[in-house]
Write a protein that holds these residues in place. Structure first.
Motif, PDB file in Angstrom:
ATOM      1  N   SER A  69     -14.658   3.696   5.091  1.00  0.00           N
ATOM      2  CA  SER A  69     -15.450   4.835   5.529  1.00  0.00           C
ATOM      3  C   SER A  69     -14.966   5.378   6.866  1.00  0.00           C
ATOM      4  CB  SER A  69     -16.921   4.441   5.613  1.00  0.00           C
ATOM      5  OG  SER A  69     -17.722   5.556   5.911  1.00  0.00           O
ATOM      6  N   LYS A  70     -14.667   4.492   7.800  1.00  0.00           N
ATOM      7  CA  LYS A  70     -14.175   4.934   9.109  1.00  0.00           C
ATOM      8  C   LYS A  70     -12.822   5.635   8.990  1.00  0.00           C
ATOM      9  CE  LYS A  70     -16.684   1.912  12.254  1.00  0.00           C
ATOM     10  NZ  LYS A  70     -16.590   1.035  13.431  1.00  0.00           N
ATOM     11  N   ALA A  71     -12.071   5.296   7.950  1.00  0.00           N
ATOM     12  CA  ALA A  71     -10.789   5.965   7.707  1.00  0.00           C
ATOM     13  C   ALA A  71     -10.974   7.325   7.045  1.00  0.00           C
ATOM     14  CB  ALA A  71      -9.890   5.083   6.846  1.00  0.00           C
ATOM     15  N   GLY A  72     -12.197   7.644   6.666  1.00  0.00           N
ATOM     16  CA  GLY A  72     -12.480   8.973   6.143  1.00  0.00           C
ATOM     17  C   GLY A  72     -12.746   9.072   4.661  1.00  0.00           C
ATOM     18  N   ALA A  73     -12.776   7.942   3.950  1.00  0.00           N
ATOM     19  CA  ALA A  73     -13.031   7.983   2.511  1.00  0.00           C
ATOM     20  C   ALA A  73     -14.524   7.942   2.221  1.00  0.00           C
ATOM     21  CB  ALA A  73     -12.353   6.803   1.814  1.00  0.00           C
ATOM     22  N   LYS A  74     -14.952   8.646   1.175  1.00  0.00           N
ATOM     23  CA  LYS A  74     -16.326   8.507   0.691  1.00  0.00           C
ATOM     24  C   LYS A  74     -16.446   7.110   0.105  1.00  0.00           C
ATOM     25  CE  LYS A  74     -19.792  10.660  -2.306  1.00  0.00           C
ATOM     26  NZ  LYS A  74     -20.055  11.734  -3.297  1.00  0.00           N
ATOM     27  N   THR A  75     -17.340   6.299   0.670  1.00  0.00           N
ATOM     28  CA  THR A  75     -17.365   4.874   0.355  1.00  0.00           C
ATOM     29  C   THR A  75     -18.756   4.422  -0.061  1.00  0.00           C
ATOM     30  OG1 THR A  75     -15.647   4.542   2.039  1.00  0.00           O
ATOM     31  CG2 THR A  75     -16.772   2.578   1.214  1.00  0.00           C
ATOM     32  N   PHE A  76     -18.812   3.660  -1.167  1.00  0.00           N
ATOM     33  CA  PHE A  76     -20.055   3.073  -1.656  1.00  0.00           C
ATOM     34  C   PHE A  76     -19.940   1.551  -1.561  1.00  0.00           C
ATOM     35  CE2 PHE A  76     -19.650   7.141  -3.755  1.00  0.00           C
ATOM     36  CZ  PHE A  76     -20.939   7.672  -3.722  1.00  0.00           C
ATOM     37  N   MET A  77     -21.026   0.909  -1.135  1.00  0.00           N
ATOM     38  CA  MET A  77     -21.083  -0.550  -1.079  1.00  0.00           C
ATOM     39  C   MET A  77     -22.039  -1.049  -2.134  1.00  0.00           C
ATOM     40  SD  MET A  77     -20.033  -3.270   0.664  1.00  0.00           S
ATOM     41  CE  MET A  77     -20.243  -4.784  -0.301  1.00  0.00           C
TER      42      MET A  77
ATOM     43  N   ALA B 126      -9.176  -8.646  10.638  1.00  0.00           N
ATOM     44  CA  ALA B 126      -7.985  -7.789  10.700  1.00  0.00           C
ATOM     45  C   ALA B 126      -7.480  -7.449   9.309  1.00  0.00           C
ATOM     46  CB  ALA B 126      -6.885  -8.475  11.506  1.00  0.00           C
ATOM     47  N   GLY B 127      -7.459  -8.445   8.429  1.00  0.00           N
ATOM     48  CA  GLY B 127      -7.017  -8.199   7.061  1.00  0.00           C
ATOM     49  C   GLY B 127      -7.939  -7.236   6.333  1.00  0.00           C
ATOM     50  N   ASP B 128      -9.229  -7.349   6.574  1.00  0.00           N
ATOM     51  CA  ASP B 128     -10.194  -6.444   5.946  1.00  0.00           C
ATOM     52  C   ASP B 128     -10.008  -5.010   6.448  1.00  0.00           C
ATOM     53  OD1 ASP B 128     -11.311  -8.577   4.570  1.00  0.00           O
ATOM     54  OD2 ASP B 128     -12.793  -8.976   6.142  1.00  0.00           O
ATOM     55  N   THR B 129      -9.745  -4.867   7.737  1.00  0.00           N
ATOM     56  CA  THR B 129      -9.484  -3.539   8.299  1.00  0.00           C
ATOM     57  C   THR B 129      -8.247  -2.930   7.651  1.00  0.00           C
ATOM     58  OG1 THR B 129     -10.478  -4.143  10.417  1.00  0.00           O
ATOM     59  CG2 THR B 129      -8.963  -2.280  10.421  1.00  0.00           C
ATOM     60  N   TYR B 130      -7.212  -3.736   7.506  1.00  0.00           N
ATOM     61  CA  TYR B 130      -5.977  -3.282   6.866  1.00  0.00           C
ATOM     62  C   TYR B 130      -6.264  -2.779   5.452  1.00  0.00           C
ATOM     63  CZ  TYR B 130      -1.106  -3.404   5.243  1.00  0.00           C
ATOM     64  OH  TYR B 130       0.132  -3.062   4.730  1.00  0.00           O
ATOM     65  N   ILE B 131      -6.956  -3.586   4.677  1.00  0.00           N
ATOM     66  CA  ILE B 131      -7.214  -3.246   3.268  1.00  0.00           C
ATOM     67  C   ILE B 131      -8.072  -1.993   3.150  1.00  0.00           C
ATOM     68  CG2 ILE B 131      -8.368  -4.042   1.152  1.00  0.00           C
ATOM     69  CD1 ILE B 131      -7.546  -6.926   2.098  1.00  0.00           C
ATOM     70  N   GLY B 132      -9.113  -1.900   3.984  1.00  0.00           N
ATOM     71  CA  GLY B 132      -9.985  -0.739   3.928  1.00  0.00           C
ATOM     72  C   GLY B 132      -9.253   0.548   4.240  1.00  0.00           C
ATOM     73  N   TYR B 133      -8.449   0.529   5.290  1.00  0.00           N
ATOM     74  CA  TYR B 133      -7.674   1.724   5.640  1.00  0.00           C
ATOM     75  C   TYR B 133      -6.650   2.058   4.562  1.00  0.00           C
ATOM     76  CZ  TYR B 133      -9.222   3.449  10.159  1.00  0.00           C
ATOM     77  OH  TYR B 133      -9.946   4.082  11.149  1.00  0.00           O
ATOM     78  N   PHE B 134      -6.008   1.049   4.012  1.00  0.00           N
ATOM     79  CA  PHE B 134      -5.017   1.280   2.958  1.00  0.00           C
ATOM     80  C   PHE B 134      -5.666   1.974   1.760  1.00  0.00           C
ATOM     81  CE2 PHE B 134      -2.846  -0.156  -0.918  1.00  0.00           C
ATOM     82  CZ  PHE B 134      -1.545   0.282  -0.655  1.00  0.00           C
ATOM     83  N   CYS B 135      -6.817   1.469   1.319  1.00  0.00           N
ATOM     84  CA  CYS B 135      -7.515   2.067   0.177  1.00  0.00           C
ATOM     85  C   CYS B 135      -7.980   3.489   0.475  1.00  0.00           C
ATOM     86  CB  CYS B 135      -8.716   1.207  -0.224  1.00  0.00           C
ATOM     87  SG  CYS B 135      -8.270  -0.304  -1.082  1.00  0.00           S
ATOM     88  N   ALA B 136      -8.473   3.713   1.685  1.00  0.00           N
ATOM     89  CA  ALA B 136      -8.943   5.044   2.056  1.00  0.00           C
ATOM     90  C   ALA B 136      -7.817   6.070   2.015  1.00  0.00           C
ATOM     91  CB  ALA B 136      -9.565   5.005   3.443  1.00  0.00           C
ATOM     92  N   LEU B 137      -6.663   5.695   2.548  1.00  0.00           N
ATOM     93  CA  LEU B 137      -5.527   6.631   2.534  1.00  0.00           C
ATOM     94  C   LEU B 137      -5.059   6.911   1.113  1.00  0.00           C
ATOM     95  CD1 LEU B 137      -3.962   7.905   5.055  1.00  0.00           C
ATOM     96  CD2 LEU B 137      -5.659   6.155   5.572  1.00  0.00           C
ATOM     97  N   LEU B 138      -5.062   5.880   0.266  1.00  0.00           N
ATOM     98  CA  LEU B 138      -4.719   6.094  -1.145  1.00  0.00           C
ATOM     99  C   LEU B 138      -5.714   7.050  -1.792  1.00  0.00           C
ATOM    100  CD1 LEU B 138      -3.690   2.656  -2.712  1.00  0.00           C
ATOM    101  CD2 LEU B 138      -2.214   4.477  -1.878  1.00  0.00           C
ATOM    102  N   ASP B 139      -6.992   6.821  -1.534  1.00  0.00           N
ATOM    103  CA  ASP B 139      -8.047   7.650  -2.111  1.00  0.00           C
ATOM    104  C   ASP B 139      -7.899   9.102  -1.684  1.00  0.00           C
ATOM    105  OD1 ASP B 139     -10.748   7.834  -3.501  1.00  0.00           O
ATOM    106  OD2 ASP B 139     -11.288   8.549  -1.504  1.00  0.00           O
ATOM    107  N   GLN B 140      -7.366   9.316  -0.495  1.00  0.00           N
ATOM    108  CA  GLN B 140      -7.178  10.669   0.024  1.00  0.00           C
ATOM    109  C   GLN B 140      -5.862  11.301  -0.417  1.00  0.00           C
ATOM    110  OE1 GLN B 140      -7.647   9.679   4.139  1.00  0.00           O
ATOM    111  NE2 GLN B 140      -9.847   9.384   3.951  1.00  0.00           N
ATOM    112  N   GLY B 141      -5.098  10.594  -1.251  1.00  0.00           N
ATOM    113  CA  GLY B 141      -3.877  11.146  -1.807  1.00  0.00           C
ATOM    114  C   GLY B 141      -2.641  10.981  -0.947  1.00  0.00           C
ATOM    115  N   SER B 142      -2.691  10.119   0.070  1.00  0.00           N
ATOM    116  CA  SER B 142      -1.539   9.903   0.942  1.00  0.00           C
ATOM    117  C   SER B 142      -0.434   9.135   0.225  1.00  0.00           C
ATOM    118  CB  SER B 142      -1.956   9.133   2.201  1.00  0.00           C
ATOM    119  OG  SER B 142      -2.871   9.862   2.965  1.00  0.00           O
ATOM    120  N   GLU B 143       0.788   9.303   0.698  1.00  0.00           N
ATOM    121  CA  GLU B 143       1.910   8.516   0.198  1.00  0.00           C
ATOM    122  C   GLU B 143       1.750   7.061   0.642  1.00  0.00           C
ATOM    123  OE1 GLU B 143       4.280   9.613  -1.799  1.00  0.00           O
ATOM    124  OE2 GLU B 143       3.486  11.658  -1.781  1.00  0.00           O
TER     125      GLU B 143
END
Length: 308
Positions: free
Chosen positions: A48-56, A242-259
């Motif tokens: 969510s902090k990376a900008g993705a619409k996120t559901f828990m 740290a690993g959770d932060t990495y994974i969350g940001y990675f998924c958010a960028l993918l969700d936003q269509g980033s390379e």
């Protein structure tokens, strides 16, 4: 498009110690702190902090306030979070040493009360362009894996901790995200990171793998390419989350269509910032902070043959 995190939520009890407690030793901590955590909650907050619409989605107990507050502050949609007034949320007892390393004792609580019906209620809301993000801190993961495979969902799976409850057939996984210890446990093999990635792809050629290498960087591999992302140099005070932060940001960028290259870069920068702060969910940076770190750095994604 959205990220649906189906996972754990814990109340983390931190103890700052001179050294990790040994057998027969009673140790007085320098400081104690209670903070929100759990791999599911941490990763959802990072998404969510990376900008993705996120559901828990998950279960918490009568001690829920600290967890719901964390989700709300991170702008995570908590409509799929169930509350059981008669039981307690998960707990993590975490020792931190002066170098920032940690050791953790985990009490599952209501994270281990998830059933098939709970999963079905969430899955019916997931669209074909959404990402489902999972870890291994909830009950009935094999049931959930079967449902996700039947639905054809795009699944990012972080199999942490690696236990016997992980499904034997991981063909439901679109992207596996693991650290060095987890991939060795999962494959029952040790070896060079590139070889371990190749071993995974040999079993699941239609998937991808992200392998994090602590302060040495991270890798991405699929049948077409293998990439290496160097780490950002920072002064670590607490590696929790740290690993959770990495994974969350990675998924958010993918969700936003980033390379992939951009997703790896953002994930690495976000994880680097997180270890400069105490806590798990509380250490996750906002996207503008990550962008600022990337802007002043010349660290870029590389082909894996450039690994150092």
């Amino acid at each position: 498009m959205a990220v649906f995190v189906i996972g754990s939520m814990n109340i983390d009890m931190f103890f700052d110690v001179d050294h990790f407690v040994r057998a027969k030793e009673t140790l007085l901590p320098d400081r104690c702190e209670v903070l929100p955590g759990g791999k599911g909650l941490n990763q959802a907050c990072a998404c969510s902090k990376a900008g993705a619409k996120t559901f828990m989605a998950g279960k918490i107990g009568s001690d829920r306030k600290i967890l719901l507050d964390a989700l709300n502050q991170a702008r995570v949609d908590a409509r799929f979070v169930q509350i059981d007034e008669n039981d307690m949320s998960g707990r993590a007892i975490i020792q931190r040493d002066p170098s920032g390393e940690n050791c953790i004792l985990l009490v599952p609580g209501l994270n281990h009360a998830l059933e098939c019906e709970d999963f079905e209620n969430v899955l019916e809301k997931i669209g074909e362009n959404d990402i489902v993000l999972l870890q291994n801190e909830i009950s009935n993961l094999c049931v959930l894996a079967k449902l996700l495979k039947e639905k054809g969902a795009f699944v990012v799976f972080n199999p942490a901790p690696v236990t016997d409850s992980i499904p034997k057939d991981l063909s439901f996984v679109s992207i596996l995200v693991v650290n060095e210890v987890e991939i060795e446990q999962l494959l029952s093999k040790t070896g060079d990171p590139k070889k371990l990635c190749e071993e995974w792809l040999g079993s699941y050629p239609d998937s991808s793998i992200v392998l994090t290498l602590s302060n040495h960087g991270s890798m991405f591999a699929n049948r077409n390419q293998m990439l290496f992302m160097p780490s950002f140099s920072v002064n670590a005070i607490d590696t929790t989350g740290a690993g959770d932060t990495y994974i969350g940001y990675f998924c958010a960028l993918l969700d936003q269509g980033s390379e992939i290259e951009s997703a790896l870069q953002f994930a690495s920068a976000a994880a680097a910032l997180s270890v400069t702060r105490a806590g798990a969910a509380t250490s996750i940076p906002e996207r503008k902070e990550v962008e600022a770190l990337i802007e002043k750095s010349d660290i870029l994604c590389q082909r894996a043959n450039q690994m150092v």
